[in-house]
Design an enzyme around this catalytic site. Sequence first.
Site, PDB file in Angstrom:
ATOM      1  N   HIS A 100      -9.158   1.608 -10.876  1.00  0.00           N
ATOM      2  CA  HIS A 100      -8.665   2.594  -9.902  1.00  0.00           C
ATOM      3  C   HIS A 100      -7.187   2.889 -10.110  1.00  0.00           C
ATOM      4  O   HIS A 100      -6.783   4.040 -10.213  1.00  0.00           O
ATOM      5  CB  HIS A 100      -8.917   2.069  -8.487  1.00  0.00           C
ATOM      6  CG  HIS A 100      -8.166   2.800  -7.426  1.00  0.00           C
ATOM      7  ND1 HIS A 100      -8.435   4.111  -7.085  1.00  0.00           N
ATOM      8  CD2 HIS A 100      -7.120   2.410  -6.645  1.00  0.00           C
ATOM      9  CE1 HIS A 100      -7.609   4.497  -6.131  1.00  0.00           C
ATOM     10  NE2 HIS A 100      -6.802   3.491  -5.848  1.00  0.00           N
ATOM     11  N   PHE A 101      -6.364   1.828 -10.185  1.00  0.00           N
ATOM     12  CA  PHE A 101      -4.936   2.169 -10.255  1.00  0.00           C
ATOM     13  C   PHE A 101      -4.472   2.545 -11.661  1.00  0.00           C
ATOM     14  O   PHE A 101      -3.363   3.062 -11.816  1.00  0.00           O
ATOM     15  CB  PHE A 101      -4.041   1.108  -9.586  1.00  0.00           C
ATOM     16  CG  PHE A 101      -4.090  -0.277 -10.142  1.00  0.00           C
ATOM     17  CD1 PHE A 101      -4.588  -1.313  -9.377  1.00  0.00           C
ATOM     18  CD2 PHE A 101      -3.595  -0.561 -11.399  1.00  0.00           C
ATOM     19  CE1 PHE A 101      -4.609  -2.607  -9.872  1.00  0.00           C
ATOM     20  CE2 PHE A 101      -3.612  -1.848 -11.895  1.00  0.00           C
ATOM     21  CZ  PHE A 101      -4.124  -2.880 -11.124  1.00  0.00           C
ATOM     22  N   HIS A 102      -5.325   2.356 -12.678  1.00  0.00           N
ATOM     23  CA  HIS A 102      -4.983   2.972 -13.960  1.00  0.00           C
ATOM     24  C   HIS A 102      -5.220   4.483 -13.904  1.00  0.00           C
ATOM     25  O   HIS A 102      -4.573   5.243 -14.635  1.00  0.00           O
ATOM     26  CB  HIS A 102      -5.792   2.346 -15.103  1.00  0.00           C
ATOM     27  CG  HIS A 102      -5.166   1.103 -15.658  1.00  0.00           C
ATOM     28  ND1 HIS A 102      -5.319  -0.134 -15.074  1.00  0.00           N
ATOM     29  CD2 HIS A 102      -4.349   0.902 -16.733  1.00  0.00           C
ATOM     30  CE1 HIS A 102      -4.640  -1.047 -15.765  1.00  0.00           C
ATOM     31  NE2 HIS A 102      -4.042  -0.439 -16.771  1.00  0.00           N
ATOM     32  N   ARG A 146     -11.135  -9.474 -12.632  1.00  0.00           N
ATOM     33  CA  ARG A 146      -9.835  -9.064 -13.139  1.00  0.00           C
ATOM     34  C   ARG A 146      -8.955 -10.305 -13.268  1.00  0.00           C
ATOM     35  O   ARG A 146      -9.363 -11.407 -12.905  1.00  0.00           O
ATOM     36  CB  ARG A 146      -9.182  -8.051 -12.193  1.00  0.00           C
ATOM     37  CG  ARG A 146      -8.956  -8.621 -10.803  1.00  0.00           C
ATOM     38  CD  ARG A 146      -8.466  -7.610  -9.794  1.00  0.00           C
ATOM     39  NE  ARG A 146      -7.101  -7.171 -10.027  1.00  0.00           N
ATOM     40  CZ  ARG A 146      -6.282  -6.723  -9.058  1.00  0.00           C
ATOM     41  NH1 ARG A 146      -6.707  -6.652  -7.799  1.00  0.00           N
ATOM     42  NH2 ARG A 146      -5.067  -6.331  -9.323  1.00  0.00           N
ATOM     43  N   ARG A 147      -7.771 -10.130 -13.826  1.00  0.00           N
ATOM     44  CA  ARG A 147      -6.750 -11.186 -13.867  1.00  0.00           C
ATOM     45  C   ARG A 147      -7.223 -12.473 -14.536  1.00  0.00           C
ATOM     46  O   ARG A 147      -7.021 -13.566 -14.022  1.00  0.00           O
ATOM     47  CB  ARG A 147      -6.254 -11.508 -12.454  1.00  0.00           C
ATOM     48  CG  ARG A 147      -5.511 -10.370 -11.799  1.00  0.00           C
ATOM     49  CD  ARG A 147      -5.254 -10.695 -10.337  1.00  0.00           C
ATOM     50  NE  ARG A 147      -4.304  -9.768  -9.737  1.00  0.00           N
ATOM     51  CZ  ARG A 147      -4.105  -9.681  -8.429  1.00  0.00           C
ATOM     52  NH1 ARG A 147      -4.771 -10.445  -7.607  1.00  0.00           N
ATOM     53  NH2 ARG A 147      -3.210  -8.828  -7.951  1.00  0.00           N
ATOM     54  N   HIS A 170       0.813  -1.214   0.000  1.00  0.00           N
ATOM     55  CA  HIS A 170       0.000   0.000   0.000  1.00  0.00           C
ATOM     56  C   HIS A 170       0.847   1.266   0.000  1.00  0.00           C
ATOM     57  O   HIS A 170       0.629   2.150  -0.831  1.00  0.00           O
ATOM     58  CB  HIS A 170      -0.971   0.028   1.173  1.00  0.00           C
ATOM     59  CG  HIS A 170      -1.844   1.238   1.105  1.00  0.00           C
ATOM     60  ND1 HIS A 170      -2.854   1.380   0.180  1.00  0.00           N
ATOM     61  CD2 HIS A 170      -1.814   2.404   1.792  1.00  0.00           C
ATOM     62  CE1 HIS A 170      -3.420   2.555   0.303  1.00  0.00           C
ATOM     63  NE2 HIS A 170      -2.811   3.199   1.274  1.00  0.00           N
ATOM     64  N   TYR A 204       1.755   5.304  -2.674  1.00  0.00           N
ATOM     65  CA  TYR A 204       2.106   6.709  -2.411  1.00  0.00           C
ATOM     66  C   TYR A 204       3.542   6.989  -2.825  1.00  0.00           C
ATOM     67  O   TYR A 204       3.865   8.098  -3.256  1.00  0.00           O
ATOM     68  CB  TYR A 204       1.860   7.038  -0.943  1.00  0.00           C
ATOM     69  CG  TYR A 204       0.394   6.946  -0.606  1.00  0.00           C
ATOM     70  CD1 TYR A 204      -0.477   7.971  -0.966  1.00  0.00           C
ATOM     71  CD2 TYR A 204      -0.131   5.809  -0.011  1.00  0.00           C
ATOM     72  CE1 TYR A 204      -1.832   7.864  -0.725  1.00  0.00           C
ATOM     73  CE2 TYR A 204      -1.483   5.696   0.242  1.00  0.00           C
ATOM     74  CZ  TYR A 204      -2.335   6.730  -0.121  1.00  0.00           C
ATOM     75  OH  TYR A 204      -3.673   6.617   0.110  1.00  0.00           O
TER      76      TYR A 204
END
Length: 569
Positions: free
Chosen positions: A389-391, A452-453, A238, A242
Amino acid sequence: MATGQNELFKDKFPTEAKAVRRIFVVGVITLGIGAIMGVLQVLHRTDKLRIISSGDYYTYLTIHGVNMVIFWAILAILGTFTWAVPRSLDRSLGNPKFTCGWIRLGLIGIILAEIAMFAGFIKGDVPILGNMQADVLYTFYAPLKAHPIFYIGLALYVIASWLAGFDYFTALWDWKKDNPDERIPLQTFIAVTTMMFWQLASLGIAIEVLFFLLPWSLGIIPQVDPLLTRTLFWMTGHPIVYFWLMPAYLAWYTVLPKLSGGRLFSDPLARVVFILFLLLSSPVGFHHQYMDPGVPNGFKYVVMSNTMFLLLPSLLTAFTAVASMEHGARQRGGTGRLGWLKALPWEKPQFSAMAFAGLFFAAGGFSGMVNAALNLNYLVHNTLWVPGHFHLTVGSAVTLTMMGLIYWLFPQLTGKDLSLKGLAMVQPYLWFIGMTFMSNAMHRAGLAGVPRRTAEPTYRLFDFHAVLGNMSEIRWQLAIGGVFLFISAFAFIAVLVASVFAGSRIDAAQHDFTIPEPLSGPEDGPLILDNLKLWGAIAVVLVLLAYGVPLMSWVTDGPLQPGAIPVRP
């Protein structure tokens, strides 16, 4: 205390400029590899162009993920900080051999990991090395197991990043001895606090790889405990989000205001933001384990509450970035409540890339709140919502910002102007269009429960029903978005390659690469903000409080077979 108005970074700090160029070159190569793998898998998954085998899908997915988020994103960090620290301290890093050493070590690690990942395309055993594959995705925790070379490569890469941190710490230490009463320059403050929480947070992944996964892959230990190794991974997994975002934050706080034509709104507010990230980002990795039965539910609620506090530094950043851009726009003649937006330099790729990145980051923040909420996470867990989200965050907030920053740094690092300026101007817009299609489709597919995946996201006798639109339209949006992103990535690479070989020499006297002083400088904030020893000590205590009890519980039961069923090879 920064590089002079008429002096290029490459002329004042030639050793560091060479190091930054090398880091960015390797980073851009990994970006290209990741982009190729990305477009192949999205066209395959959406059934629009199937030229790869579904049996190789995990190989493509692993190469895509590792190159994009572990290699490209972290190399972008190291390149940015290796520029920012000497620039803001107005002094060299001090030991060129040490700097060169960690760069070479990191490159060796990348090559080893790439060999292991690409070996997944080889059918059968490799002579001497045996079954050589690393189809373990970028999360690479048990029960998936890779060849030892993959883990060795990643270990060397992480060690290189630690050494880079020590390079920056040493530079600041030497600077403080000569300037005991000066406030730490903001860019160095950002780089050092970022590397502090990376050194702390990455201990989890280091222990996981060195004491469990690598010995397991070598056959030294017979089994591992998935709950323990997953926890160690997410202890790093996590905060690394950041960590990836920090070069973008550095650019938004120090470069974006200049590109807007103005000045940073508040230096002390920026320092508060990075202290909050140092304190809050490391202890909350458990929120990636809401579905793990071995973690008590009460503990999950505590972690959820702590995770929500991380919205504070993100909201402060959004306020500061927008305020700084508005100040710049009004300096350029912008007026009105929203009319000032028209005065911003949208035709410059350096600015438009960073501004679009900020928009995506805001959208990613909202989807991140869903991920962090325990009850809502159950709805979207392991669906396409998560990569959506992380794209938005890593795939756009970080990547687009770094593209804009590299455009801006290119003349300072090479002494050459950008070529193919028309292509450079439209390239961020191509990314913006592509990611709008892709992230929208991924989030909506996630709400419909699309997993996903997997190369084959269909189940026999089962249909997914979209809340809005239909699945065919969502798949088309995914495919179109992936193609736009692929074109944008290689447009970026084409601009850089053309600029290296055909870029015209710039006259340094005609350019101003200085970063203006903030509207509210560091003298407006309390001295305690610069007490990095204090904030570092508090961060260590918070990590011990968050992870000490559960880790001790699982380890004392036997590090290889506590609360969860051990995974045997």
